[in-house]
Design a protein around this motif. Structure first.
Motif, PDB file in Angstrom:
ATOM      1  N   UNK A  71       0.831  -1.213   0.000  1.00 49.35           N
ATOM      2  CA  UNK A  71       0.000   0.000   0.000  1.00 49.35           C
ATOM      3  C   UNK A  71       0.870   1.270   0.000  1.00 49.35           C
ATOM      4  N   UNK A  72       1.828   1.311   0.929  1.00 48.51           N
ATOM      5  CA  UNK A  72       2.690   2.501   0.981  1.00 48.51           C
ATOM      6  C   UNK A  72       3.586   2.579  -0.255  1.00 48.51           C
ATOM      7  N   UNK A  73       4.012   1.416  -0.744  1.00 47.19           N
ATOM      8  CA  UNK A  73       4.851   1.397  -1.952  1.00 47.19           C
ATOM      9  C   UNK A  73       4.115   1.978  -3.142  1.00 47.19           C
ATOM     10  N   UNK A  74       2.859   1.567  -3.318  1.00 45.21           N
ATOM     11  CA  UNK A  74       2.120   2.097  -4.476  1.00 45.21           C
ATOM     12  C   UNK A  74       1.783   3.572  -4.259  1.00 45.21           C
ATOM     13  N   UNK A  75       1.555   3.963  -3.016  1.00 44.49           N
ATOM     14  CA  UNK A  75       1.327   5.396  -2.742  1.00 44.49           C
ATOM     15  C   UNK A  75       2.572   6.214  -3.061  1.00 44.49           C
ATOM     16  N   UNK A  76       3.735   5.609  -2.794  1.00 43.89           N
ATOM     17  CA  UNK A  76       4.996   6.307  -3.046  1.00 43.89           C
ATOM     18  C   UNK A  76       5.213   6.490  -4.555  1.00 43.89           C
ATOM     19  N   UNK A  77       5.055   5.403  -5.317  1.00 44.37           N
ATOM     20  CA  UNK A  77       5.368   5.493  -6.749  1.00 44.37           C
ATOM     21  C   UNK A  77       4.310   6.289  -7.526  1.00 44.37           C
ATOM     22  N   UNK A  78       3.104   6.420  -6.971  1.00 48.72           N
ATOM     23  CA  UNK A  78       2.087   7.231  -7.665  1.00 48.72           C
ATOM     24  C   UNK A  78       2.005   8.647  -7.071  1.00 48.72           C
ATOM     25  N   UNK A  79       2.997   9.025  -6.315  1.00 50.14           N
ATOM     26  CA  UNK A  79       3.151  10.386  -5.762  1.00 50.14           C
ATOM     27  C   UNK A  79       2.064  10.753  -4.747  1.00 50.14           C
ATOM     28  N   UNK A  80       1.326   9.758  -4.241  1.00 46.82           N
ATOM     29  CA  UNK A  80       0.287  10.084  -3.261  1.00 46.82           C
ATOM     30  C   UNK A  80       0.883  10.585  -1.947  1.00 46.82           C
ATOM     31  N   UNK A 124       4.454  10.960   7.231  1.00 46.74           N
ATOM     32  CA  UNK A 124       5.048   9.981   8.148  1.00 46.74           C
ATOM     33  C   UNK A 124       4.093   9.736   9.319  1.00 46.74           C
ATOM     34  N   UNK A 125       3.564  10.807   9.833  1.00 50.69           N
ATOM     35  CA  UNK A 125       2.642  10.693  10.970  1.00 50.69           C
ATOM     36  C   UNK A 125       1.340  10.016  10.541  1.00 50.69           C
ATOM     37  N   UNK A 126       0.820  10.449   9.419  1.00 48.81           N
ATOM     38  CA  UNK A 126      -0.489   9.956   8.959  1.00 48.81           C
ATOM     39  C   UNK A 126      -0.405   8.499   8.515  1.00 48.81           C
ATOM     40  N   UNK A 127       0.655   8.136   7.830  1.00 47.62           N
ATOM     41  CA  UNK A 127       0.731   6.786   7.260  1.00 47.62           C
ATOM     42  C   UNK A 127       1.519   5.816   8.129  1.00 47.62           C
ATOM     43  N   UNK A 128       2.676   6.268   8.608  1.00 50.56           N
ATOM     44  CA  UNK A 128       3.576   5.344   9.303  1.00 50.56           C
ATOM     45  C   UNK A 128       3.203   5.196  10.787  1.00 50.56           C
ATOM     46  N   UNK A 129       3.104   6.334  11.475  1.00 53.34           N
ATOM     47  CA  UNK A 129       2.854   6.260  12.927  1.00 53.34           C
ATOM     48  C   UNK A 129       1.543   5.521  13.219  1.00 53.34           C
ATOM     49  N   UNK A 130       0.511   5.826  12.457  1.00 54.71           N
ATOM     50  CA  UNK A 130      -0.788   5.184  12.709  1.00 54.71           C
ATOM     51  C   UNK A 130      -0.725   3.680  12.453  1.00 54.71           C
ATOM     52  N   UNK A 131      -0.061   3.275  11.379  1.00 54.13           N
ATOM     53  CA  UNK A 131       0.001   1.847  11.045  1.00 54.13           C
ATOM     54  C   UNK A 131       0.870   1.067  12.026  1.00 54.13           C
ATOM     55  N   UNK A 132       2.025   1.644  12.379  1.00 52.07           N
ATOM     56  CA  UNK A 132       2.913   0.940  13.312  1.00 52.07           C
ATOM     57  C   UNK A 132       2.242   0.841  14.691  1.00 52.07           C
ATOM     58  N   UNK A 133       1.622   1.931  15.114  1.00 51.37           N
ATOM     59  CA  UNK A 133       0.950   1.910  16.423  1.00 51.37           C
ATOM     60  C   UNK A 133      -0.190   0.889  16.421  1.00 51.37           C
ATOM     61  N   UNK A 134      -0.956   0.873  15.353  1.00 52.02           N
ATOM     62  CA  UNK A 134      -2.075  -0.081  15.267  1.00 52.02           C
ATOM     63  C   UNK A 134      -1.558  -1.516  15.247  1.00 52.02           C
ATOM     64  N   UNK A 135      -0.492  -1.771  14.498  1.00 57.54           N
ATOM     65  CA  UNK A 135       0.069  -3.129  14.445  1.00 57.54           C
ATOM     66  C   UNK A 135       0.599  -3.542  15.818  1.00 57.54           C
ATOM     67  N   UNK A 177       9.743  -0.525   4.238  1.00 62.30           N
ATOM     68  CA  UNK A 177       9.926  -1.026   2.872  1.00 62.30           C
ATOM     69  C   UNK A 177       8.994  -0.304   1.894  1.00 62.30           C
ATOM     70  N   UNK A 178       7.760  -0.031   2.329  1.00 54.67           N
ATOM     71  CA  UNK A 178       6.818   0.659   1.454  1.00 54.67           C
ATOM     72  C   UNK A 178       7.164   2.124   1.262  1.00 54.67           C
ATOM     73  N   UNK A 179       7.538   2.793   2.343  1.00 55.47           N
ATOM     74  CA  UNK A 179       7.790   4.242   2.322  1.00 55.47           C
ATOM     75  C   UNK A 179       8.979   4.591   1.422  1.00 55.47           C
ATOM     76  N   UNK A 180       9.944   3.672   1.364  1.00 58.64           N
ATOM     77  CA  UNK A 180      11.118   3.931   0.530  1.00 58.64           C
ATOM     78  C   UNK A 180      11.126   3.067  -0.728  1.00 58.64           C
ATOM     79  N   UNK A 181       9.938   2.673  -1.158  1.00 57.72           N
ATOM     80  CA  UNK A 181       9.815   1.866  -2.367  1.00 57.72           C
ATOM     81  C   UNK A 181      10.309   2.667  -3.575  1.00 57.72           C
TER      82      UNK A 181
END
Lengths: 258, 246
Positions: B103-112, B124-135, B203-207
């Motif tokens: 999900x993050x990988x495709x968001x990265x390559x499509x400039x989302x 980072x806060x919206x995508x990473x912090x929320x997902x890591x905290x939830x996991x 891995x997704x964020x730096x895809x």
């Protein structure tokens, strides 16, 4: 306006109009690849400027530096009275709320409906302000791009041209003072591309926003530009109106019009 | 080594951003729903089968040594201490690690992600912090639920060739479980969840490299997260041993 073919780093002549964006002596490289090399450029209020250059010439890098998505190696970017290169994250966010950015890939959020896509930037930057009717703003932005009926659709259900229009609506909903367009007609058929260009011109007339349009599509350049800046060898190689540049004898300029 | 350094910096940034406003609570709860609730059927199914199979496999050996009556206790300890958390974490790494990475990988390559940034949102806060905290928070919950369902599967397994009441089975299981069995297993599942979340996001964020890169990110997220689950498990065993909880 006379065509300037820049051969040195001399400052352009003074202009009485209000400057909304000034890029000075901008350098940006990726390893050994010098993409921008002493690039200079000025945008005035209400003006549509097209930055024209070959693929890979650094056009997209330029606007990503302007909006702060990339950091230049050196140089100054004065945007709406603020120096972008020295702003912290919060200051940059405030400045970005006044600037729209239309991505080449549209960058619509796949997991959100069209309505949610439009509301996302609105809620995150306008939420602390006084009353605003978000439904009305969404409707108006979609009306501006002629796609009111797509409000509850997902981006995957839209055609390429429609996605571009929705991306434009998402930019417009913030009422930006400056809009940066990254290759707005790339990947579209000529007819849809022409419709997008007409839309850009109509929007500029309606909202009086200043625009920087990155393109190598000569139809887009001809129809949308008040002024054209040619990015060649990392520099602002020449600038003028479309007609002025078309008449230029410089071989590097002429190749774009042949 | 270079990547390990980058991943550590990424985790460090998560720790810094975690405490700072603005708190993306709506997105965090949405991720809890996606990561936790939507993973539950898979965790429940694998847990049930695991408990059932483990019991059926253990029974012949215990009969051979004449300790068949200890079957509920043995299965209970094995599931709660080790098999439940590790298998659930591996299932979680496969499902959530790959989905976050892709999900993050495709968001990265499509400039989302860039679009989010220019919309005045800290991606980072919206995508990473929320997902890591939830996991991190959802995996221990899934482990507890998975353990319970796994024990129910074990109860059915015991009764395929025997006749043990529900009450007797669970009394034997609970009477043979100590805090040293439950607490370390519960605590390590937070670390499993964190590892799966942070590796998937990293891995997704730096895809890179377009759609091919998205596939690689998703794949690498699963592989690295699965290996990390075993590494954390190994460390957890050493630590509990040092603390005298084994």
């Amino acid at each position: 306006m006379r065509t300037h073919v820049h051969t040195g780093t001399a400052e352009p002549p003074a202009d009485p109009r209000e400057v909304v964006l000034q890029v000075r002596h901008l350098y940006k490289s990726f390893g050994a690849n010098q993409v921008l090399s002493d690039f200079n450029f000025t945008l005035y209020r209400g003006e549509n400027v097209v930055v024209l250059g070959k693929s890979g010439s650094g056009k997209s890098v330029l606007i990503k530096c302007i909006i702060g998505l990339m950091k230049p190696d050196s140089g100054a970017i004065h945007l709406l009275g603020k120096e972008v290169t020295t702003l912290n994250h919060d200051e940059l966010d405030k400045l970005r709320a006044r600037v729209g950015f239309l991505f080449q890939s549209n960058a619509l959020y796949d997991s959100m409906t069209v309505r949610q896509n439009l509301l996302f930037p609105l809620r995150r930057t306008w939420m602390k302000q006084e009353h605003y009717n978000e439904d009305e703003m969404v409707r108006q932005a979609l009306k501006d791009v002629g796609l009111e009926h797509t409000m509850e659709m997902m981006p995957a259900e839209l055609s390429g041209g429609m996605r571009k229009r929705i991306a434009l609506a998402r930019t417009l909903i913030m009422r930006p003072e400056i809009i940066l367009y990254d290759e707005p007609t790339t990947g579209l058929d000529p007819i849809t591309g022409r419709e997008i260009v007409d839309l850009i011109v109509a929007i500029q007339k309606k909202y009086r926003a200043s625009s920087v349009i990155i393109s190598h599509d000569m139809t887009c350049v001809r129809l949308a530009s008040d002024r054209v800046v040619m990015l060649i060898d990392g520099k602002c190689y020449a600038e003028g109106t479309y007609d002025e540049l078309q008449r230029s004898d410089d071989p590097k300029v002429k190749q774009f019009f042949e | 080594m270079y990547e390990a350094g980058d991943l550590s910096r990424f985790a460090g940034r998560f720790m810094r951003e975690w405490f700072r406003p603005r708190y993306e609570l709506a997105e965090f709860f949405r991720q809890c729903f996606i990561i936790g609730y939507k993973s539950f059927p898979l965790v429940a199914l694998t847990g049930f089968i695991m408990g059932l199979v483990l019991t059926m496999q253990l029974r012949p050996s215990l009969i051979r040594y004449g300790v068949e009556s200890q079957l509920p206790a043995m299965v209970g300890i094995a599931i709660v201490r080790e098999i439940g958390p590790v298998i659930t974490a591996l299932i979680f790494a496969g499902k959530i690690g790959s989905s976050i990475g892709a999900e993050l990988g495709s968001m990265k390559v499509t400039e989302q992600i860039d679009a989010m940034e220019v919309s005045g949102t800290n991606p980072f806060k919206y995508l990473v912090v929320t997902r890591v905290a939830a996991a991190t928070l959802m995996l221990p919950v899934l482990v507890m639920l998975g353990d319970a369902i796994s024990l129910y599967g074990a109860y059915l397994g015991v009764n395929i060739r025997g006749n043990t009441s529900f009450h007797l089975f669970f009394t034997q299981v609970i009477n043979n479980l100590a805090y040293g069995d439950v607490l370390p297993a519960f605590i390590k599942s937070f670390f499993f969840g964190f590892a799966v979340g942070i590796i998937g996001c990293y891995k997704g964020y730096y895809s890179q490299k377009g759609t091919e890169g998205v596939g690689r990110s998703a794949n690498a997220a699963v592989v690295i997260a699965s290996v990390m689950v075993f590494v954390i498990d190994l460390l957890a065993v050493q630590i509990t041993d040092l603390l005298g909880l084994n």
